[in-house]
Design a protein around this motif. Structure first.
Motif, PDB file in Angstrom:
ATOM      1  N   TRP A 391      37.792  18.364  -5.919  1.00  0.00           N
ATOM      2  CA  TRP A 391      39.014  19.037  -5.479  1.00  0.00           C
ATOM      3  C   TRP A 391      39.569  18.377  -4.209  1.00  0.00           C
ATOM      4  CZ3 TRP A 391      42.661  22.248  -7.082  1.00  0.00           C
ATOM      5  CH2 TRP A 391      43.533  22.776  -6.126  1.00  0.00           C
ATOM      6  N   GLU A 392      38.699  18.157  -3.243  1.00  0.00           N
ATOM      7  CA  GLU A 392      39.160  17.602  -1.968  1.00  0.00           C
ATOM      8  C   GLU A 392      39.682  16.178  -2.109  1.00  0.00           C
ATOM      9  OE1 GLU A 392      39.607  19.184   0.806  1.00  0.00           O
ATOM     10  OE2 GLU A 392      38.824  21.049  -0.064  1.00  0.00           O
ATOM     11  N   SER A 393      39.022  15.381  -2.917  1.00  0.00           N
ATOM     12  CA  SER A 393      39.396  13.966  -3.016  1.00  0.00           C
ATOM     13  C   SER A 393      40.565  13.718  -3.951  1.00  0.00           C
ATOM     14  CB  SER A 393      38.197  13.137  -3.492  1.00  0.00           C
ATOM     15  OG  SER A 393      37.803  13.520  -4.808  1.00  0.00           O
ATOM     16  N   PHE A 394      40.796  14.609  -4.917  1.00  0.00           N
ATOM     17  CA  PHE A 394      41.804  14.322  -5.936  1.00  0.00           C
ATOM     18  C   PHE A 394      42.961  15.319  -5.952  1.00  0.00           C
ATOM     19  CE2 PHE A 394      43.493  14.411 -10.307  1.00  0.00           C
ATOM     20  CZ  PHE A 394      43.789  13.067 -10.492  1.00  0.00           C
ATOM     21  N   PHE A 395      42.673  16.603  -5.836  1.00  0.00           N
ATOM     22  CA  PHE A 395      43.705  17.622  -6.028  1.00  0.00           C
ATOM     23  C   PHE A 395      44.350  18.132  -4.745  1.00  0.00           C
ATOM     24  CE2 PHE A 395      41.068  18.077  -9.851  1.00  0.00           C
ATOM     25  CZ  PHE A 395      42.037  18.159 -10.856  1.00  0.00           C
ATOM     26  N   ALA A 396      43.560  18.309  -3.719  1.00  0.00           N
ATOM     27  CA  ALA A 396      44.005  19.072  -2.544  1.00  0.00           C
ATOM     28  C   ALA A 396      45.313  18.573  -1.949  1.00  0.00           C
ATOM     29  CB  ALA A 396      42.904  19.071  -1.481  1.00  0.00           C
ATOM     30  N   GLU A 397      45.471  17.266  -1.825  1.00  0.00           N
ATOM     31  CA  GLU A 397      46.647  16.706  -1.152  1.00  0.00           C
ATOM     32  C   GLU A 397      47.782  16.376  -2.101  1.00  0.00           C
ATOM     33  OE1 GLU A 397      46.832  16.706   2.118  1.00  0.00           O
ATOM     34  OE2 GLU A 397      44.806  17.558   2.132  1.00  0.00           O
ATOM     35  N   GLN A 398      47.607  16.614  -3.384  1.00  0.00           N
ATOM     36  CA  GLN A 398      48.674  16.315  -4.353  1.00  0.00           C
ATOM     37  C   GLN A 398      49.033  17.618  -5.073  1.00  0.00           C
ATOM     38  OE1 GLN A 398      48.765  12.186  -6.037  1.00  0.00           O
ATOM     39  NE2 GLN A 398      46.554  12.405  -5.994  1.00  0.00           N
ATOM     40  N   SER A 399      49.959  18.336  -4.494  1.00  0.00           N
ATOM     41  CA  SER A 399      50.263  19.688  -4.960  1.00  0.00           C
ATOM     42  C   SER A 399      50.962  19.738  -6.309  1.00  0.00           C
ATOM     43  CB  SER A 399      51.124  20.409  -3.915  1.00  0.00           C
ATOM     44  OG  SER A 399      52.355  19.727  -3.725  1.00  0.00           O
ATOM     45  N   ASP A 400      51.406  18.597  -6.814  1.00  0.00           N
ATOM     46  CA  ASP A 400      52.052  18.612  -8.135  1.00  0.00           C
ATOM     47  C   ASP A 400      51.044  18.415  -9.267  1.00  0.00           C
ATOM     48  OD1 ASP A 400      51.464  15.924  -7.724  1.00  0.00           O
ATOM     49  OD2 ASP A 400      53.388  15.194  -8.501  1.00  0.00           O
ATOM     50  N   LYS A 401      49.774  18.267  -8.928  1.00  0.00           N
ATOM     51  CA  LYS A 401      48.759  18.060  -9.960  1.00  0.00           C
ATOM     52  C   LYS A 401      48.104  19.398 -10.340  1.00  0.00           C
ATOM     53  CE  LYS A 401      47.378  13.289  -8.843  1.00  0.00           C
ATOM     54  NZ  LYS A 401      48.129  12.659  -9.912  1.00  0.00           N
ATOM     55  N   PRO A 402      48.271  19.858 -11.575  1.00  0.00           N
ATOM     56  CA  PRO A 402      47.594  21.090 -12.004  1.00  0.00           C
ATOM     57  C   PRO A 402      46.126  20.834 -12.287  1.00  0.00           C
ATOM     58  CG  PRO A 402      48.772  20.137 -13.847  1.00  0.00           C
ATOM     59  CD  PRO A 402      49.093  19.272 -12.652  1.00  0.00           C
ATOM     60  N   LEU A 403      45.341  21.861 -12.154  1.00  0.00           N
ATOM     61  CA  LEU A 403      43.936  21.772 -12.540  1.00  0.00           C
ATOM     62  C   LEU A 403      43.771  22.071 -14.026  1.00  0.00           C
ATOM     63  CD1 LEU A 403      40.904  21.534 -11.789  1.00  0.00           C
ATOM     64  CD2 LEU A 403      40.949  24.003 -11.315  1.00  0.00           C
ATOM     65  N   ILE A 404      44.538  23.062 -14.494  1.00  0.00           N
ATOM     66  CA  ILE A 404      44.428  23.546 -15.862  1.00  0.00           C
ATOM     67  C   ILE A 404      45.819  23.707 -16.464  1.00  0.00           C
ATOM     68  CG2 ILE A 404      43.820  25.577 -17.269  1.00  0.00           C
ATOM     69  CD1 ILE A 404      41.401  23.959 -16.492  1.00  0.00           C
ATOM     70  N   LEU A 405      45.950  23.441 -17.749  1.00  0.00           N
ATOM     71  CA  LEU A 405      47.151  23.780 -18.496  1.00  0.00           C
ATOM     72  C   LEU A 405      46.755  24.731 -19.610  1.00  0.00           C
ATOM     73  CD1 LEU A 405      47.471  20.564 -17.572  1.00  0.00           C
ATOM     74  CD2 LEU A 405      49.679  20.906 -18.668  1.00  0.00           C
ATOM     75  N   THR A 406      47.595  25.736 -19.837  1.00  0.00           N
ATOM     76  CA  THR A 406      47.270  26.711 -20.878  1.00  0.00           C
ATOM     77  C   THR A 406      48.547  27.215 -21.527  1.00  0.00           C
ATOM     78  OG1 THR A 406      46.033  28.735 -21.362  1.00  0.00           O
ATOM     79  CG2 THR A 406      47.268  28.693 -19.310  1.00  0.00           C
ATOM     80  N   ALA A 407      48.426  27.634 -22.791  1.00  0.00           N
ATOM     81  CA  ALA A 407      49.573  28.159 -23.523  1.00  0.00           C
ATOM     82  C   ALA A 407      49.098  29.059 -24.651  1.00  0.00           C
ATOM     83  CB  ALA A 407      50.410  27.015 -24.093  1.00  0.00           C
ATOM     84  N   PRO A 408      49.787  30.180 -24.884  1.00  0.00           N
ATOM     85  CA  PRO A 408      49.489  31.009 -26.047  1.00  0.00           C
ATOM     86  C   PRO A 408      50.226  30.496 -27.278  1.00  0.00           C
ATOM     87  CG  PRO A 408      51.173  32.068 -24.730  1.00  0.00           C
ATOM     88  CD  PRO A 408      50.809  30.795 -24.013  1.00  0.00           C
ATOM     89  N   LEU A 409      49.613  30.664 -28.429  1.00  0.00           N
ATOM     90  CA  LEU A 409      50.234  30.283 -29.705  1.00  0.00           C
ATOM     91  C   LEU A 409      50.297  31.522 -30.587  1.00  0.00           C
ATOM     92  CD1 LEU A 409      49.669  27.118 -31.808  1.00  0.00           C
ATOM     93  CD2 LEU A 409      49.486  29.333 -32.916  1.00  0.00           C
TER      94      LEU A 409
END
Length: 612
Positions: A391-409
């Motif tokens: 999280w700290e090295s990849f996500f924390a400083e890049q706020s446009d990067k989602p951790l998860i994507l989800t959708a109902p069908l």
């Protein structure tokens, strides 16, 4: 477009998927005198209902399907001994003709990483956004900055009460994230939105690369497509690609002779056979790691260890929930129920209306809402230590990067034969940027029809379990607050202990918006981890990439920023295999982008005007 190819062409595309159709189509349209050949192992898709009707997307995943290839990986200890299966497009147009048509785009920082971290000049977002806009006609609200309004592919949205309820619940249950117009503007993350789709709102037709880039040029006899032809190898003489050898594909042309045909490339050869096919062609051509080539009795031409490495995917899970009779789902049509087929609301009438005006259930994929999700500071603390560094090295400083994507069908995804006849809501969630990687390498240097050895690598890095656990808990809370919710379909949910607060089952209705979230114990978390190792697969939307990475050669790269294969002249790779790193979304938009960028690069090198 003839079935009998000439003996030589200016440009040959070895593979006829999304990127190949875009690049070949753009080049042919700009210079009708340019002789272009596309060789595709799968069959033609022109005006075939299975490929043009959105509702029929799921048919391509039937076990007997010949429109996709089901790649079986080696069994993995990280998946409790399972051998995961990854489907890829096997037809003219590739994944664009069989995917679920979801309009989901990467974050701008994904492409910026390609340029700044991986050293690919011209592949940052400022250079690529104009090409993304060029491809599309986006029907939603936008200011013209990141969306296009005059491209060949139409983007639209539709609505069911399932998607509507999902967004209504999101607005009340999770107001800090909130609902936006479209979460795929390349910037927004950590929000809910309606789902836009690669579907023409006027005709109800799928928007694929084959129909709108190459099949629409059938009067151009210099643009030829040969289907059912599998490229065996690139012929390289004195360090230069001069042509290809191909054979009949054993699935598309069963029982046909396996004689080898050679076609000469006068100016350029482009390998565009996808994440599995492109590294396989290169290795059979003598381009790859020395040890791999020797193992398969292939004469080495270029020692390029990165070929076939860096396989990346998005670990996905599909869950089914029970839904009320009022839920507007595709289940009756999926099942072809006799009573549904006989009613005035039947498939027959839906088909008639669809053919007349492009409307109705046949004009949708059943996916109407989505979420790009990032944990807040408190939620990050709850995720296990193995994930903290990631999280700290990849996500924390890049706020446009989602951790998860989800959708109902709106409907059941899976084997209907064992599921009770009723309405369902299925939910897909997947990790946007798994850390684990895999590899793809040939098992035969001579027989192009032998499947490659495939190691998926799913969940081999411990940091990849926490995001899936987080996704299960978050999506479950959303679904169980929807008005049409009637409980979990137990066979494809985790089996928590009877005494667990997390144990689910059939329900009489939803819980209140204000009800507390389910509390999971450490034992429940272990159940979730085991469940994900048992069931995590490739997303059915076909989102794999990376095996011919666009990186410096000394960093295991295969192609440079102009898509040139290191060590071979007049040979390029142009498809999702060139992606140096993952993108946090479905990859159709990125495949189109790579095709557009390849067309610009090739046109500049060959002196073709009109491709910008």
């Amino acid at each position: 477009m003839t079935e009998q190819a000439d003996q030589q062409f200016d440009v040959i595309f070895a593979g006829g998927g999304t990127a190949a159709c875009v690049a070949a189509g753009r080049l042919a349209a700009a210079d009708p005198f340019l002789k272009v050949l596309i060789l595709e192992a799968g069959k033609h898709t022109l005006n075939q209902d299975a490929h043009t009707t959105p509702f029929m997307s799921i048919s391509h995943l039937a076990p007997t399907s010949t429109t996709v290839t089901f790649h079986v990986a080696n069994p993995s200890e990280h998946l409790n001994g399972r051998a995961p299966i990854v489907p890829t497009g096997r037809c003219v147009g590739g994944g664009s003709c069989v995917n679920f048509q979801i309009y989901a785009r990467a974050s701008a920082s994904d492409y910026d990483d390609w340029e700044t971290i991986h050293g690919n000049s011209g592949w940052g977002s400022k250079d690529l956004i104009p090409l993304l806009r060029k491809t599309e006609t986006y029907r939603g609200k936008h200011d013209g900055t990141n969306h296009g309004d005059s491209g060949p592919l139409k983007v639209s949205r539709s609505e069911s009460n399932v998607g509507k309820q999902f967004l209504e619940v999101a607005q009340q249950y999770d107001p800090k994230r909130g609902v936006v117009e479209d979460v795929n503007d390349l910037i927004t993350s950590n929000a809910y939105s309606a789902v836009y789709k690669w579907i023409d709102a006027e005709t109800g037709k799928r928007q694929d690369a084959a129909h709108y880039f190459v099949y629409n040029q059938q009067e151009n006899k210099n643009l030829q497509i040969l289907d059912g032809k599998r490229v065996k190898r690139v012929v390289i003489e004195k360090g230069r690609a001069v042509g290809v050898e191909y054979v009949n594909d054993i699935v598309s042309v069963p029982g046909a002779e396996q004689h080898i045909t050679f076609v000469k490339a006068l100016r350029l050869l482009v390998v565009s056979a996808g994440t599995f096919g492109s590294p396989s062609i290169l290795e059979r051509s003598g381009v790859g790691a020395s040890v791999r080539l020797k193992q398969n009795n292939v004469q080495e031409i270029v020692d390029l260890p990165g070929v076939g490495e860096n396989f990346q995917d998005h670990n996905a899970i599909f869950l089914s929930y029970l839904a009320s009779e009022e839920a507007e789902t595709l289940d009756p049509l999926f099942r072809r129920e006799p009573e549904a087929l006989a009613s005035m609301d039947s498939y027959f009438w839906q088909l008639m209306f669809y053919e007349q005006d492009g409307k109705g259930p046949l004009a949708t994929n059943g996916i109407e809402a989505s979420l790009k999700l990032r944990p807040n500071s408190e939620e990050v603390k709850e995720l296990e230590p193995a994930f903290q560094e990631r999280w700290e090295s990849f996500f924390a400083e890049q706020s446009d990067k989602p951790l998860i994507l989800t959708a109902p069908l709106s409907g059941f995804v899976g084997d209907f034969s064992s599921a009770p006849v009723r309405n369902y809501i299925s939910v897909c969630y997947f990790a946007a940027y798994p850390k684990s990687t895999g590899r793809v390498h040939i098992r035969s240097g001579d027989d192009a029809n032998v499947p490659p050895e495939f190691i998926a690598g799913y969940l081999s890095d411990p940091a990849d379990l926490a995001p899936l656990r987080y996704a299960y808990k978050k999506t479950r809370e959303l679904i169980r607050r929807m008005g049409v919710y009637r409980g979990e379909y137990a066979p494809n949910h985790p089996h928590f202990p009877e005494y667990s607060a997390a144990r689910g089952g059939e329900a009489s209705g939803p819980v209140n918006i204000s009800d507390p979230d389910i509390v999971y114990s450490e034992e429940d978390d272990k159940v979730l981890d085991s469940y994900h190792r048992d069931f995590a697969e490739s997303d059915i939307i076909l989102i794999i990439l990376g095996t011919c990475a666009m990186k410096p050669r000394e960093k295991n790269g295969v192609v440079d920023c102009n898509l040139n294969v290191y060590g071979v002249e007049r040979l390029k790779v142009a498809d999702l295999s060139i992606a140096p790193a993952n993108v946090g979304s479905n990859t159709y938009s990125t495949a189109l982008l790579i095709g557009e960028k390849a067309a610009v690069i090739i046109a500049k090198e060959l002196g073709i005007k009109g491709v910008v």
